[in-house]
Design a protein around this motif. Sequence first.
Motif, PDB file in Angstrom:
ATOM      1  N   GLY A  36       8.752  97.164  94.148  1.00  0.00           N
ATOM      2  CA  GLY A  36       9.499  96.268  93.264  1.00  0.00           C
ATOM      3  C   GLY A  36       8.775  95.956  91.969  1.00  0.00           C
ATOM      4  N   THR A  37       9.067  94.772  91.433  1.00  0.00           N
ATOM      5  CA  THR A  37       8.492  94.315  90.174  1.00  0.00           C
ATOM      6  C   THR A  37       7.664  93.065  90.415  1.00  0.00           C
ATOM      7  OG1 THR A  37      10.362  95.207  88.936  1.00  0.00           O
ATOM      8  CG2 THR A  37       8.999  93.575  87.809  1.00  0.00           C
ATOM      9  N   LEU A  38       6.403  93.121  90.019  1.00  0.00           N
ATOM     10  CA  LEU A  38       5.467  92.001  90.148  1.00  0.00           C
ATOM     11  C   LEU A  38       5.506  91.189  88.863  1.00  0.00           C
ATOM     12  CD1 LEU A  38       2.991  90.611  91.531  1.00  0.00           C
ATOM     13  CD2 LEU A  38       1.591  92.393  90.493  1.00  0.00           C
ATOM     14  N   GLY A  39       5.528  89.882  89.004  1.00  0.00           N
ATOM     15  CA  GLY A  39       5.527  89.019  87.822  1.00  0.00           C
ATOM     16  C   GLY A  39       5.090  87.624  88.190  1.00  0.00           C
ATOM     17  N   PRO A  40       5.155  86.721  87.229  1.00  0.00           N
ATOM     18  CA  PRO A  40       4.779  85.334  87.527  1.00  0.00           C
ATOM     19  C   PRO A  40       5.791  84.705  88.471  1.00  0.00           C
ATOM     20  CG  PRO A  40       5.714  85.497  85.333  1.00  0.00           C
ATOM     21  CD  PRO A  40       5.595  86.896  85.843  1.00  0.00           C
ATOM     22  N   GLY A  41       5.325  83.736  89.244  1.00  0.00           N
ATOM     23  CA  GLY A  41       6.232  82.984  90.097  1.00  0.00           C
ATOM     24  C   GLY A  41       7.236  82.234  89.240  1.00  0.00           C
ATOM     25  N   LEU A  42       8.345  81.876  89.841  1.00  0.00           N
ATOM     26  CA  LEU A  42       9.427  81.209  89.121  1.00  0.00           C
ATOM     27  C   LEU A  42       9.248  79.691  89.128  1.00  0.00           C
ATOM     28  CD1 LEU A  42      12.376  83.252  90.678  1.00  0.00           C
ATOM     29  CD2 LEU A  42      11.116  83.718  88.553  1.00  0.00           C
ATOM     30  N   VAL A  43       9.862  79.037  88.149  1.00  0.00           N
ATOM     31  CA  VAL A  43       9.917  77.575  88.086  1.00  0.00           C
ATOM     32  C   VAL A  43      11.319  77.155  88.510  1.00  0.00           C
ATOM     33  CG1 VAL A  43       9.806  75.546  86.592  1.00  0.00           C
ATOM     34  CG2 VAL A  43       8.222  77.449  86.227  1.00  0.00           C
ATOM     35  N   HIS A  44      11.397  76.290  89.515  1.00  0.00           N
ATOM     36  CA  HIS A  44      12.694  75.776  89.978  1.00  0.00           C
ATOM     37  C   HIS A  44      12.981  74.497  89.216  1.00  0.00           C
ATOM     38  CE1 HIS A  44      16.010  75.400  92.769  1.00  0.00           C
ATOM     39  NE2 HIS A  44      15.717  74.113  92.864  1.00  0.00           N
ATOM     40  N   ASP A  45      14.114  74.471  88.484  1.00  0.00           N
ATOM     41  CA  ASP A  45      14.375  73.319  87.618  1.00  0.00           C
ATOM     42  C   ASP A  45      15.585  72.499  88.062  1.00  0.00           C
ATOM     43  OD1 ASP A  45      16.353  75.076  86.964  1.00  0.00           O
ATOM     44  OD2 ASP A  45      15.892  75.165  84.838  1.00  0.00           O
ATOM     45  N   GLY A  46      15.852  72.479  89.358  1.00  0.00           N
ATOM     46  CA  GLY A  46      16.945  71.660  89.877  1.00  0.00           C
ATOM     47  C   GLY A  46      16.543  71.034  91.191  1.00  0.00           C
ATOM     48  N   PRO A  47      17.495  70.357  91.834  1.00  0.00           N
ATOM     49  CA  PRO A  47      17.209  69.793  93.154  1.00  0.00           C
ATOM     50  C   PRO A  47      16.823  70.908  94.126  1.00  0.00           C
ATOM     51  CG  PRO A  47      19.253  68.916  92.273  1.00  0.00           C
ATOM     52  CD  PRO A  47      18.840  70.022  91.365  1.00  0.00           C
ATOM     53  N   LEU A  48      15.969  70.589  95.061  1.00  0.00           N
ATOM     54  CA  LEU A  48      15.556  71.584  96.051  1.00  0.00           C
ATOM     55  C   LEU A  48      16.724  71.896  96.978  1.00  0.00           C
ATOM     56  CD1 LEU A  48      12.842  70.575  94.882  1.00  0.00           C
ATOM     57  CD2 LEU A  48      11.877  71.061  97.114  1.00  0.00           C
ATOM     58  N   PRO A  49      16.766  73.117  97.512  1.00  0.00           N
ATOM     59  CA  PRO A  49      17.893  73.497  98.374  1.00  0.00           C
ATOM     60  C   PRO A  49      17.996  72.600  99.601  1.00  0.00           C
ATOM     61  CG  PRO A  49      16.152  75.173  98.397  1.00  0.00           C
ATOM     62  CD  PRO A  49      15.758  74.147  97.400  1.00  0.00           C
ATOM     63  N   ALA A  50      19.219  72.439 100.076  1.00  0.00           N
ATOM     64  CA  ALA A  50      19.453  71.626 101.267  1.00  0.00           C
ATOM     65  C   ALA A  50      18.936  72.355 102.502  1.00  0.00           C
ATOM     66  CB  ALA A  50      20.944  71.344 101.418  1.00  0.00           C
ATOM     67  N   ALA A  51      18.352  71.603 103.390  1.00  0.00           N
ATOM     68  CA  ALA A  51      17.855  72.128 104.667  1.00  0.00           C
ATOM     69  C   ALA A  51      17.569  70.926 105.566  1.00  0.00           C
ATOM     70  CB  ALA A  51      16.597  72.965 104.465  1.00  0.00           C
ATOM     71  N   PRO A  52      17.453  71.159 106.880  1.00  0.00           N
ATOM     72  CA  PRO A  52      17.236  70.042 107.808  1.00  0.00           C
ATOM     73  C   PRO A  52      15.945  69.262 107.592  1.00  0.00           C
ATOM     74  CG  PRO A  52      17.984  71.985 108.994  1.00  0.00           C
ATOM     75  CD  PRO A  52      17.699  72.414 107.584  1.00  0.00           C
ATOM     76  N   THR A  53      14.881  69.916 107.129  1.00  0.00           N
ATOM     77  CA  THR A  53      13.604  69.214 106.956  1.00  0.00           C
ATOM     78  C   THR A  53      13.030  69.510 105.572  1.00  0.00           C
ATOM     79  OG1 THR A  53      12.223  71.027 107.750  1.00  0.00           O
ATOM     80  CG2 THR A  53      13.127  69.524 109.431  1.00  0.00           C
ATOM     81  N   PRO A  54      12.138  68.638 105.082  1.00  0.00           N
ATOM     82  CA  PRO A  54      11.491  68.910 103.796  1.00  0.00           C
ATOM     83  C   PRO A  54      10.740  70.244 103.780  1.00  0.00           C
ATOM     84  CG  PRO A  54      11.175  66.616 104.383  1.00  0.00           C
ATOM     85  CD  PRO A  54      11.796  67.299 105.579  1.00  0.00           C
ATOM     86  N   ARG A  55      10.080  70.570 104.887  1.00  0.00           N
ATOM     87  CA  ARG A  55       9.342  71.834 104.951  1.00  0.00           C
ATOM     88  C   ARG A  55      10.273  73.023 104.759  1.00  0.00           C
ATOM     89  NH1 ARG A  55       8.103  75.759 108.453  1.00  0.00           N
ATOM     90  NH2 ARG A  55       9.234  74.878 110.191  1.00  0.00           N
TER      91      ARG A  55
END
Length: 148
Positions: free
Chosen positions: A54-73
């Motif tokens: 694939g393509t290697l690059g810098p990690g992404l910046v998430h600029d919104g609310p974190l995705p929904a899931a049962p636990t914070p982890r």
Amino acid sequence: MLTLHTAPLLRRDQSGAPVPGHAVLVNGDRVGAVGPLAELTGAYPGVRVRRWPGTLGPGLVHDGPLPAAPTPRERVYGLLRDGVTAVLAEHLGDPALRAAVDRSDLLVLAAAAVPTLRPGGRADLAVHDVDGACLVTVVAGRIAHRRA
């Protein structure tokens, strides 16, 4: 331990053109060098080399609310599966969520920034396949997600 991460293509930033045959030297939690794979393996004989598709690059910046899931982890892991290595502080009002982000070593930013691979910078990397799926996420020099 020194590690070279390489892929068929490398981007120094998300808007830059990908270049073939390049690698990122990671020393602890920092980028030691970015350049041609042949030069880096010559300069660092015996270095561990991790080859990714694939393509290697810098990690992404998430600029919104974190995705929904049962636990914070699980919410944090949802970001890691996408190649995210940084989040905005404004979306971390829940103390349990903030603690999960801190445990994962995700970078917490006051404002959005353009991630770049540069010597001396934090070793936050991601590898994406041609369809955009994240294959590997490296946070502060350690593999935090790897697709099976």
